[in-house]
Design an enzyme around this catalytic site. Structure first.
Site, PDB file in Angstrom:
ATOM      1  N   LYS A 151       0.852  -1.207   0.000  1.00 61.29           N
ATOM      2  CA  LYS A 151       0.000   0.000   0.000  1.00 61.29           C
ATOM      3  C   LYS A 151       0.878   1.244   0.000  1.00 61.29           C
ATOM      4  O   LYS A 151       1.896   1.288   0.721  1.00 61.29           O
ATOM      5  CB  LYS A 151      -0.913  -0.031   1.222  1.00 61.29           C
ATOM      6  CG  LYS A 151      -1.966   1.076   1.251  1.00 61.29           C
ATOM      7  CD  LYS A 151      -2.852   0.931   2.480  1.00 61.29           C
ATOM      8  CE  LYS A 151      -3.925   1.987   2.549  1.00 61.29           C
ATOM      9  NZ  LYS A 151      -4.790   1.852   3.751  1.00 61.29           N
ATOM     10  N   SER A 184      -9.444   1.534   2.954  1.00 64.00           N
ATOM     11  CA  SER A 184      -8.664   2.318   2.026  1.00 64.00           C
ATOM     12  C   SER A 184      -7.577   1.516   1.287  1.00 64.00           C
ATOM     13  O   SER A 184      -6.946   2.039   0.361  1.00 64.00           O
ATOM     14  CB  SER A 184      -7.977   3.464   2.771  1.00 64.00           C
ATOM     15  OG  SER A 184      -7.150   2.957   3.811  1.00 64.00           O
ATOM     16  N   SER A 238      -9.688  -0.888   7.209  1.00 65.18           N
ATOM     17  CA  SER A 238      -9.171  -0.697   5.846  1.00 65.18           C
ATOM     18  C   SER A 238      -8.380  -1.850   5.258  1.00 65.18           C
ATOM     19  O   SER A 238      -8.052  -1.818   4.068  1.00 65.18           O
ATOM     20  CB  SER A 238      -8.317   0.569   5.782  1.00 65.18           C
ATOM     21  OG  SER A 238      -9.132   1.700   5.839  1.00 65.18           O
TER      22      SER A 238
END
Lengths: 475, 72
Positions: free
Chosen positions: A82, A157, A181
């Site tokens: 990420k 996210s 997330s």
């Protein structure tokens, strides 16, 4: 073995093939790079991929392994990271225009651990701007799309990481989880997402959303992979008080005899979309058939979790972004900027009340977990909404998407307890549904053991290979 | 929930606190501040259940907190 076959293998399977010298890290890396080239344009999961770096690292791993030095089961596997986790060889944008050119001078500790174990950093994944939302409708880098239906969000996210795993573009991925997330995109994309116990995986070198709620966790294609990654990135060994569980989720059998599972009906099971309710009910039946004892429990204070979460995130995020908000506010997306401006109004007394309230929820759930081994809930009450959809109908009310996304996941950020999402069915439009399993502090192995037993008894986690039929859909 | 704060009050509050607003304005601002009041009210309710609860800054603190000992 054909490149596409390699992409369909789990990290654990590839690790075995590499250890037996049946597959080389170069073949694995090349397969992923080809897959990314072919399918990423349709889903926009990656912000950056450097094929030269990947090739170089893969060749080095190949030589080292050929000489008989296998560093760990992750040696030669490719990880998608990420883009809010610092990497010295890639920009770390946090999904923002503001940091679009920023290259850190060092790796985050979690990246160092992966590299020392021999893992190859494949690239950085797209995400909701600064992790401040769950849809990944990123305007600067483009929206991430759900591979099960590209008109729908992947969740967030850590949406890019979940999509990369779902489509076989990496061996495994890293995400961050402040209010769900890691687990939510995993649930919405039909893969595994583990939020370890707070404090088990270092969050240094992660661009924060909210320091006191942030976690780093793996997104994987099977539970064994999640355990394998956690062993490398986790800084503390499990000290489970429930002695029959070990760090290895592969027990003598996948039966759950003697395991008691708490079902917190209040708050976690009301309201749900009917397809989510049906899938969860079926999952509980499977767990019961595996020998688990299902016990209804009442975690009443969990209903305060949303207020605690929002208060803390609003205050901590506004604090982190305070300087940029005064100097570069035009660089933010409107929704992020509005949240940060809102956070500036949060009184210090309210923030402290929220931190006090956390201890009450923690002690309430600890009391429940003294009577049962784990809690089982849906990961979220709905399936993935359409891109740009701002509200959903739930329980007869029109509700904003983000609060609905996080309401069942955030109690385990507030309390810091380990929680996993595993696929448990499909709902509207054939979109995946996630089952959440949580246990006591540092009982990550309990979560993994139960999750493994469930996924071995079902085949929801392998259904995603039908996605290959949809890869050619236009964006 | 309908805004309990008027747009004018919200704007004056922002001005008084020195908060520069570029994204938030009007009803959206008033609505968000109302939502925050709702959060704060809930937090007061839950903390009132355990007036001895303290602000704990790490999980280790939670483990060794007197409330934890009492519940054991």
């Amino acid at each position: 073995m054909k490149p596409d076959d390699l992409c369909r293998r789990s990290g654990s399977e590839l690790a075995n093939l590499i250890a037996r010298h049946e597959v080389s890290p170069v073949e694995v890396a090349d397969a992923y790079l080809t897959k990314i080239h072919d399918v990423n344009p349709a889903v926009n999961a990656f912000i950056s991929v450097d094929s030269d770096l990947v090739g170089s690292a893969a060749r080095a791993a190949e030589v080292e392994i050929a000489r008989g030095h296998l560093r760990s089961p992750l040696h030669g596997l490719c990880v998608a990271v990420k883009d809010n986790i610092e990497t010295e060889q890639f920009t770390t944008t946090a999904g923002s225009k503001l940091l679009s050119e920023w290259r850190p001078t060092s790796d985050a500790p979690v990246i160092r651990r992966l590299k020392e174990a021999g893992a190859i950093i494949l690239g950085k994944t797209n995400m909701h701007e600064f992790a401040y939302g769950g849809t990944c409708t990123n305007r600067y880098f483009g929206a991430v799309r759900n591979p099960w239906d590209i008109d729908h969000v992947p969740g967030g996210s850590s949406g890019g990481s979940a999509v990369a795993v779902a489509l076989g573009m990496c061996s495994f991925a890293l995400g961050t989880d402040t209010a769900g997330s890691v687990r939510l995109p995993a649930a919405m994309c039909g893969v595994i997402g583990l939020k370890p116990t707070l404090g088990r995986v270092p969050i240094d070198g992660v661009i924060p959303l909210a320091w006191s709620l942030d976690h780093v966790g793996p997104i994987t294609s099977c539970v064994d992979d999640a355990a394998m990654v956690l062993k490398v990135i986790g800084s503390r060994s499990s000290h489970s008080v429930k002695g029959e569980f070990t760090d290895d989720p592969r027990g003598p059998s996948n039966r759950l005899d003697g395991v008691s599972l708490g079902i917190p009906k209040h708050y976690f099971y009301e309201p749900l979309w009917p397809d989510v309710e049906k899938a969860t009910t079926n999952a509980l039946e499977v767990l019961g058939n595996l020998g688990a004892k299902l016990v209804e429990v009442d975690w009443r204070s969990a209903q305060y979790s949303n207020s605690i979460t929002w208060t803390i995130i609003l205050a901590e995020a506004a604090t982190y972004h305070r300087r940029w908000l005064s100097t570069d506010d035009e660089a933010y997306e409107w929704a992020t900027r509005a949240n940060l401006e809102q956070g500036a109004f949060m009184p210090a007394t309210a923030y402290i009340q929220a931190q006090r309230a956390r201890s009450i929820l923690y002690h309430d759930v600890t009391h429940i977990l003294s009577q049962v081994d784990a809690l089982v809930t849906p990961a979220l009450p709905i399936t993935a909404p359409r891109i740009a959809q701002e509200t959903v109908e739930l329980g007869g009310k029109t509700r904003k998407v983000n609060p609905v996304f996080i309401r069942l996941a955030n109690p385990f950020n507030v309390t810091g307890l380990p929680a996993i999402s595993v696929p448990c069915g499909y709902g509207q439009h054939g979109l995946p549904i996630g089952l959440q399993i949580a246990s006591g502090r540092f009982d990550d192995a309990v979560v993994l053991r139960i999750a493994r037993a469930y996924t071995e008894a079902t085949d929801w986690d392998t259904e995603r290979w039908s996605l290959h039929l949809r890869e050619s859909r236009p964006t | 929930m309908e805004p309990r704060i008027s747009v004018r009050t919200a704007q004056e509050l922002a001005k008084g606190l020195g908060i520069g607003l570029n994204a938030l304005e009007g009803n959206d601002l008033a609505q968000r501040l109302t939502d925050m009041l709702s959060f704060i009210g809930e937090l007061d309710d839950v903390v009132a259940r355990n007036p001895a609860s303290m602000m704990l800054v790490s999980m280790d603190d939670w483990e060794h907190h007197p409330l934890s000992e009492a519940q054991r």
